[in-house]
Design a protein around this motif. Sequence first.
Motif, PDB file in Angstrom:
ATOM      1  N   HIS A 157       0.870  -1.175   0.000  1.00  0.00           N
ATOM      2  CA  HIS A 157       0.000   0.000   0.000  1.00  0.00           C
ATOM      3  C   HIS A 157       0.903   1.219   0.000  1.00  0.00           C
ATOM      4  O   HIS A 157       1.749   1.363   0.884  1.00  0.00           O
ATOM      5  CB  HIS A 157      -0.906   0.024   1.232  1.00  0.00           C
ATOM      6  CG  HIS A 157      -2.005  -0.971   1.188  1.00  0.00           C
ATOM      7  ND1 HIS A 157      -3.144  -0.783   0.434  1.00  0.00           N
ATOM      8  CD2 HIS A 157      -2.155  -2.171   1.784  1.00  0.00           C
ATOM      9  CE1 HIS A 157      -3.938  -1.831   0.583  1.00  0.00           C
ATOM     10  NE2 HIS A 157      -3.361  -2.686   1.386  1.00  0.00           N
ATOM     11  N   THR A 198      -3.547   9.660  -3.050  1.00  0.00           N
ATOM     12  CA  THR A 198      -4.470   8.556  -2.804  1.00  0.00           C
ATOM     13  C   THR A 198      -3.688   7.313  -2.411  1.00  0.00           C
ATOM     14  O   THR A 198      -2.544   7.129  -2.823  1.00  0.00           O
ATOM     15  CB  THR A 198      -5.323   8.240  -4.056  1.00  0.00           C
ATOM     16  OG1 THR A 198      -4.444   7.880  -5.130  1.00  0.00           O
ATOM     17  CG2 THR A 198      -6.163   9.426  -4.462  1.00  0.00           C
ATOM     18  N   ARG A 199      -4.335   6.461  -1.629  1.00  0.00           N
ATOM     19  CA  ARG A 199      -3.709   5.221  -1.174  1.00  0.00           C
ATOM     20  C   ARG A 199      -4.018   4.121  -2.177  1.00  0.00           C
ATOM     21  O   ARG A 199      -5.187   3.873  -2.477  1.00  0.00           O
ATOM     22  CB  ARG A 199      -4.272   4.862   0.195  1.00  0.00           C
ATOM     23  CG  ARG A 199      -3.607   3.705   0.858  1.00  0.00           C
ATOM     24  CD  ARG A 199      -4.130   3.564   2.276  1.00  0.00           C
ATOM     25  NE  ARG A 199      -3.469   2.476   2.948  1.00  0.00           N
ATOM     26  CZ  ARG A 199      -4.089   1.414   3.452  1.00  0.00           C
ATOM     27  NH1 ARG A 199      -5.395   1.348   3.391  1.00  0.00           N
ATOM     28  NH2 ARG A 199      -3.417   0.460   4.031  1.00  0.00           N
ATOM     29  N   THR A 253       2.499   3.171   3.163  1.00  0.00           N
ATOM     30  CA  THR A 253       1.529   3.426   4.237  1.00  0.00           C
ATOM     31  C   THR A 253       1.319   2.139   5.008  1.00  0.00           C
ATOM     32  O   THR A 253       1.401   1.051   4.456  1.00  0.00           O
ATOM     33  CB  THR A 253       0.177   3.908   3.690  1.00  0.00           C
ATOM     34  OG1 THR A 253      -0.370   2.895   2.861  1.00  0.00           O
ATOM     35  CG2 THR A 253       0.327   5.176   2.903  1.00  0.00           C
ATOM     36  N   VAL A 286       1.221   5.666  -1.121  1.00  0.00           N
ATOM     37  CA  VAL A 286       0.503   6.910  -1.395  1.00  0.00           C
ATOM     38  C   VAL A 286       1.008   7.443  -2.725  1.00  0.00           C
ATOM     39  O   VAL A 286       2.191   7.727  -2.880  1.00  0.00           O
ATOM     40  CB  VAL A 286       0.733   7.945  -0.276  1.00  0.00           C
ATOM     41  CG1 VAL A 286       0.098   9.262  -0.641  1.00  0.00           C
ATOM     42  CG2 VAL A 286       0.190   7.427   1.031  1.00  0.00           C
TER      43      VAL A 286
END
Length: 67
Positions: A41, A47-48, A66, A43
């Motif tokens: 995950h 947005t993730r 993240t 960024v």
Amino acid sequence: MPSTHPSQCEICGRGPRVSSQVSHAHNVSKRRQQINISRHHVVMNGTRRHIALCTRCLRSGLVQKTG
């Protein structure tokens, strides 16, 4: 049928390479070298996202992880 394991980095585009497997008797045959891909995950653009990236991009800090 699509592969479940990604074979290319979504950041730099690195993919599998072709190299030579050399035996002790110097018999040479082609082999496929996979790069170290892991799903994380990150960024991107605020947005993730869940993307597949190589460990070289992860280590060099090209993305912000993240979680």
